[in-house]
Design a protein around this motif. Structure first.
Motif, PDB file in Angstrom:
ATOM      1  N   MET A   1       0.840  -1.196   0.000  1.00  0.00           N
ATOM      2  CA  MET A   1       0.000   0.000   0.000  1.00  0.00           C
ATOM      3  C   MET A   1       0.871   1.241   0.000  1.00  0.00           C
ATOM      4  N   SER A   2       0.360   2.303  -0.640  1.00  0.00           N
ATOM      5  CA  SER A   2       1.082   3.556  -0.664  1.00  0.00           C
ATOM      6  C   SER A   2       1.074   4.184   0.725  1.00  0.00           C
ATOM      7  N   VAL A   3       1.823   5.276   0.866  1.00  0.00           N
ATOM      8  CA  VAL A   3       1.864   5.985   2.143  1.00  0.00           C
ATOM      9  C   VAL A   3       0.448   6.393   2.539  1.00  0.00           C
ATOM     10  N   TYR A   4       0.131   6.184   3.793  1.00  0.00           N
ATOM     11  CA  TYR A   4      -1.196   6.496   4.316  1.00  0.00           C
ATOM     12  C   TYR A   4      -1.503   7.975   4.141  1.00  0.00           C
ATOM     13  N   ARG A   5      -2.686   8.262   3.582  1.00  0.00           N
ATOM     14  CA  ARG A   5      -3.174   9.637   3.465  1.00  0.00           C
ATOM     15  C   ARG A   5      -4.630   9.649   3.928  1.00  0.00           C
ATOM     16  N   GLY A   6      -4.852  10.270   5.079  1.00  0.00           N
ATOM     17  CA  GLY A   6      -6.194  10.410   5.621  1.00  0.00           C
ATOM     18  C   GLY A   6      -6.629  11.851   5.572  1.00  0.00           C
ATOM     19  N   ARG A   7      -7.884  12.089   5.988  1.00  0.00           N
ATOM     20  CA  ARG A   7      -8.386  13.471   5.944  1.00  0.00           C
ATOM     21  C   ARG A   7      -9.524  13.641   6.933  1.00  0.00           C
TER      22      ARG A   7
ATOM     23  N   VAL B   1     -14.460  13.024  -5.991  1.00  0.00           N
ATOM     24  CA  VAL B   1     -13.469  13.724  -6.811  1.00  0.00           C
ATOM     25  C   VAL B   1     -12.322  14.233  -5.942  1.00  0.00           C
ATOM     26  N   ASP B   2     -12.645  14.783  -4.777  1.00  0.00           N
ATOM     27  CA  ASP B   2     -11.602  15.345  -3.923  1.00  0.00           C
ATOM     28  C   ASP B   2     -10.770  14.271  -3.234  1.00  0.00           C
ATOM     29  N   ASP B   3     -11.389  13.178  -2.813  1.00  0.00           N
ATOM     30  CA  ASP B   3     -10.593  12.084  -2.249  1.00  0.00           C
ATOM     31  C   ASP B   3      -9.599  11.568  -3.288  1.00  0.00           C
ATOM     32  N   GLY B   4     -10.051  11.490  -4.535  1.00  0.00           N
ATOM     33  CA  GLY B   4      -9.151  11.042  -5.589  1.00  0.00           C
ATOM     34  C   GLY B   4      -8.029  12.034  -5.840  1.00  0.00           C
ATOM     35  N   ALA B   5      -8.371  13.325  -5.891  1.00  0.00           N
ATOM     36  CA  ALA B   5      -7.366  14.355  -6.159  1.00  0.00           C
ATOM     37  C   ALA B   5      -6.333  14.442  -5.045  1.00  0.00           C
ATOM     38  N   GLN B   6      -6.759  14.195  -3.812  1.00  0.00           N
ATOM     39  CA  GLN B   6      -5.840  14.287  -2.677  1.00  0.00           C
ATOM     40  C   GLN B   6      -5.129  12.973  -2.384  1.00  0.00           C
ATOM     41  N   GLY B   7      -5.413  11.942  -3.166  1.00  0.00           N
ATOM     42  CA  GLY B   7      -4.751  10.660  -2.973  1.00  0.00           C
ATOM     43  C   GLY B   7      -5.097   9.999  -1.652  1.00  0.00           C
TER      44      GLY B   7
ATOM     45  N   GLN C   1     -20.432   6.009  -3.651  1.00  0.00           N
ATOM     46  CA  GLN C   1     -19.069   6.507  -3.814  1.00  0.00           C
ATOM     47  C   GLN C   1     -18.176   5.472  -4.487  1.00  0.00           C
ATOM     48  N   ARG C   2     -18.385   4.210  -4.179  1.00  0.00           N
ATOM     49  CA  ARG C   2     -17.639   3.149  -4.875  1.00  0.00           C
ATOM     50  C   ARG C   2     -18.010   3.125  -6.359  1.00  0.00           C
ATOM     51  N   GLN C   3     -19.285   3.290  -6.665  1.00  0.00           N
ATOM     52  CA  GLN C   3     -19.696   3.335  -8.071  1.00  0.00           C
ATOM     53  C   GLN C   3     -19.010   4.485  -8.802  1.00  0.00           C
ATOM     54  N   LEU C   4     -18.979   5.647  -8.165  1.00  0.00           N
ATOM     55  CA  LEU C   4     -18.349   6.815  -8.780  1.00  0.00           C
ATOM     56  C   LEU C   4     -16.847   6.618  -8.927  1.00  0.00           C
ATOM     57  N   GLN C   5     -16.206   6.036  -7.927  1.00  0.00           N
ATOM     58  CA  GLN C   5     -14.775   5.769  -8.027  1.00  0.00           C
ATOM     59  C   GLN C   5     -14.477   4.850  -9.207  1.00  0.00           C
TER      60      GLN C   5
ATOM     61  N   LEU D   1     -15.029   6.775 -12.570  1.00  0.00           N
ATOM     62  CA  LEU D   1     -14.040   7.826 -12.806  1.00  0.00           C
ATOM     63  C   LEU D   1     -12.613   7.310 -12.735  1.00  0.00           C
ATOM     64  N   ALA D   2     -12.473   5.985 -12.631  1.00  0.00           N
ATOM     65  CA  ALA D   2     -11.152   5.338 -12.596  1.00  0.00           C
ATOM     66  C   ALA D   2     -10.296   5.888 -11.457  1.00  0.00           C
ATOM     67  N   LEU D   3     -10.892   6.025 -10.285  1.00  0.00           N
ATOM     68  CA  LEU D   3     -10.194   6.518  -9.100  1.00  0.00           C
ATOM     69  C   LEU D   3      -9.929   5.376  -8.131  1.00  0.00           C
ATOM     70  N   PRO D   4      -8.871   5.476  -7.348  1.00  0.00           N
ATOM     71  CA  PRO D   4      -8.595   4.435  -6.346  1.00  0.00           C
ATOM     72  C   PRO D   4      -9.723   4.361  -5.320  1.00  0.00           C
ATOM     73  N   GLU D   5      -9.864   3.186  -4.715  1.00  0.00           N
ATOM     74  CA  GLU D   5     -10.885   2.968  -3.692  1.00  0.00           C
ATOM     75  C   GLU D   5     -10.207   2.975  -2.322  1.00  0.00           C
ATOM     76  N   PRO D   6     -10.478   3.977  -1.488  1.00  0.00           N
ATOM     77  CA  PRO D   6      -9.879   3.998  -0.152  1.00  0.00           C
ATOM     78  C   PRO D   6     -10.418   2.873   0.724  1.00  0.00           C
ATOM     79  N   ARG D   7      -9.694   2.589   1.786  1.00  0.00           N
ATOM     80  CA  ARG D   7     -10.239   1.753   2.852  1.00  0.00           C
ATOM     81  C   ARG D   7     -11.167   2.615   3.700  1.00  0.00           C
ATOM     82  N   TYR D   8     -12.134   1.979   4.351  1.00  0.00           N
ATOM     83  CA  TYR D   8     -13.102   2.722   5.152  1.00  0.00           C
ATOM     84  C   TYR D   8     -13.150   2.182   6.574  1.00  0.00           C
ATOM     85  N   LEU D   9     -13.210   3.110   7.514  1.00  0.00           N
ATOM     86  CA  LEU D   9     -13.433   2.803   8.925  1.00  0.00           C
ATOM     87  C   LEU D   9     -14.566   3.701   9.393  1.00  0.00           C
TER      88      LEU D   9
END
Length: 298
Positions: free
Chosen positions: A1-7, A177-183, A200-204, A207-215
């Motif tokens: 996995m890439s470096v963790y990026r949360g928000r 869109v913003d989760d994707g832009a911010q990685g 949100q999974r459908q949109l990801q 739009l060919a965006l990565p799917e984050p993990r969710y908690l």
């Protein structure tokens, strides 16, 4: 996995309250425990709901609790072009369509019936844009880090709005869109947003965006059983570091992290150092709601 990026991504419709603190603190600890980045996004796409000065208050509150973010603040009001490009891409795929229907018209249905999927029924009226929930991957399946395996058919949830009739962007499109832009690799948020994840999974996917993990976190209830929220007039968090100390400790208790009682009088920096080192999502109770802890429960 890439470096963790949360928000943490509050809507500046008013000051933060204890329920907001739970989401901010959990996302912060999850990122810092994994030596990751913690970003701040102000979701101000609905100006009528965002009074002047509310965003500045949120920034001061976070600083009072020692929750310092990485990099500049990300403002959704600057993102119109990105959202418009995403909507155009969805329209080109046949996944987004204009809709003239009002909620009053479909009030006898549990979800929007999709009447405008083949074209707006009343094209001369103001138009919203909706997502075709019956197209794309179905069912949507993911592993929530607290609540385990989740399985939803988005079509059973309905065609969610992506852009409103008043020309304002809706949450579902903007957040993706913003989760994707911010990685963003990991999303930590309240249980009330769990059933938003299928859209949100459908949109990801579209739009060919990565799917984050969710908690998803249990919602905090006040003594009267209501969810702590701005609408329910939950008390605002303080903006002074001294007043933040006991509340920070109570938030750690609410997150089932069992902080030492003596930690409650320590500065936020000391409490957060302890909490980062000891953060364990496995301690969290997998319950949709829980009562707000009080000082006697330290």
């Amino acid at each position: 996995m890439s470096v963790y990026r949360g928000r943490f991504a509050p809507t500046p419709s008013g000051p933060l309250h204890f329920g907001s603190l739970i989401a901010a603190l959990a996302s912060y600890l999850d990122a810092r425990h994994q030596q990751g980045h913690w970003l701040l996004r102000i979701e101000d796409i609905d100006p009528p709901r965002c009074p002047a000065g509310a965003a500045d208050t949120i920034l001061r509150q976070l600083e009072a609790f020692g929750l310092h973010w990485d990099g500049p603040v990300h403002w959704q009001h600057d993102r119109d072009g990105a959202y418009q490009a995403a909507l155009a891409r969805l329209e080109a795929q046949g996944l987004a369509y204009p809709c003239s229907c009002s909620r009053k018209q479909w009030r006898d249905h549990p979800i929007y019936p999709g009447w405008c999927r083949t074209g707006p029924r009343e094209p001369d009226k103001p138009l919203a844009w909706r997502l075709r929930s019956d197209l794309g991957p179905r069912p949507i399946v993911w592993q929530d880090r607290l609540f385990g395996l989740q399985r939803f058919d988005p079509a059973a949830l309905g065609d969610v709005v992506l852009k409103r009739k008043d020309d304002l962007w809706a949450y579902q499109l903007a957040v993706v869109v913003d989760d994707g832009a911010q990685g963003i690799t990991d999303v930590v948020r309240g249980f009330d947003l769990l059933d938003n994840t299928p859209w949100q999974r459908q949109l990801q996917h579209a739009l060919a965006l990565p799917e984050p993990r969710y908690l998803h976190l249990p919602l905090i209830l006040a003594d009267n059983g209501q969810k702590l929220s701005k609408q329910n007039l939950a008390p605002a968090l303080p903006e002074q570091a001294e007043a933040a100390r006991p509340l920070l400790h109570r938030a750690l208790v609410a997150l089932d992290q069992a902080p030492p009682a003596a930690l409650a009088t320590e500065p936020a920096s000391a409490q957060l150092d302890w909490a980062i080192a000891h953060w364990s999502p496995q301690r969290l109770q997998a319950t949709a709601e829980k009562r707000e802890p009080h000082a006697a429960q330290r």
